[in-house]
Write a protein that holds these residues in place. Sequence first.
Motif, short mmCIF file in Angstrom:
data_model
loop_
_atom_site.label_atom_id
_atom_site.label_comp_id
_atom_site.label_asym_id
_atom_site.label_seq_id
_atom_site.Cartn_x
_atom_site.Cartn_y
_atom_site.Cartn_z
N UNK A 171 0.48 16.26 -14.55
CA UNK A 171 0.69 17.70 -14.68
C UNK A 171 1.73 18.01 -15.75
N UNK A 172 2.83 17.26 -15.74
CA UNK A 172 3.88 17.51 -16.73
C UNK A 172 3.46 17.09 -18.13
N UNK A 173 2.65 16.03 -18.24
CA UNK A 173 2.15 15.61 -19.55
C UNK A 173 1.23 16.69 -20.13
N UNK A 227 1.23 9.26 -6.33
CA UNK A 227 1.85 10.59 -6.30
C UNK A 227 2.65 10.84 -7.58
N UNK A 228 3.37 9.84 -8.03
CA UNK A 228 4.15 9.97 -9.26
C UNK A 228 3.23 10.17 -10.47
N UNK A 229 2.09 9.49 -10.47
CA UNK A 229 1.13 9.65 -11.57
C UNK A 229 0.55 11.06 -11.59
N UNK A 249 0.82 -1.22 0.00
CA UNK A 249 0.00 0.00 0.00
C UNK A 249 0.86 1.27 0.00
N UNK A 250 1.96 1.27 0.71
CA UNK A 250 2.84 2.44 0.72
C UNK A 250 3.44 2.71 -0.65
N UNK A 251 3.88 1.66 -1.34
CA UNK A 251 4.43 1.82 -2.69
C UNK A 251 3.33 2.28 -3.65
#
Length: 168
Positions: free
Chosen positions: A147-149, A140-142, A132-134
């Motif tokens: 935003x960057x995409x 968060x990375x998505x 669950x932590x990963x």
Amino acid sequence: MTHSTHTAPLTLPDGLCSADASVTNPDCARSREFMWVTPDGQITMQAPADEDTAREHTEPAGLLTEAQTTLTYDEGLDAHRTARIETDMRDVDSISSDAENARTALFSAELVVADRAEIWFGYGTTIGEVSPGKAREIAAAMRDFADRMEALCDVADGIAAADYETRD
């Protein structure tokens, strides 16, 4: 060790360990390292000592269906699992046909509990088993990537408007 308590409790089927059962049942005592149900019906997940990303987490109301928060036994898998969540957006694999892509979600996830609670995260036809932590790190990375995409699409729109045609 840190604990992550879900205030929208998962419904555990008969035979899956509760806090009381873990005291008297050796099999439950082993799984108690990862998950148990408190007397008030809340599911509590205890992260391994090396997992610093675990945190207090409350499910936002309405994001998950009852099936997506209820563990059911899957005989073929010999584990308990929830119904899968998935994106409406279908896979975009350029090697697969449109029909093949239409059958596969771009992203999917489900909770699977065998020896411990894991999130099975799918991206296209690939599935990874993560804690669950990963899974929170992936989420968060998505968000950051999205935003960057979006910013990259703005750059592409600007270039296309000046010199090239865009593809929808």
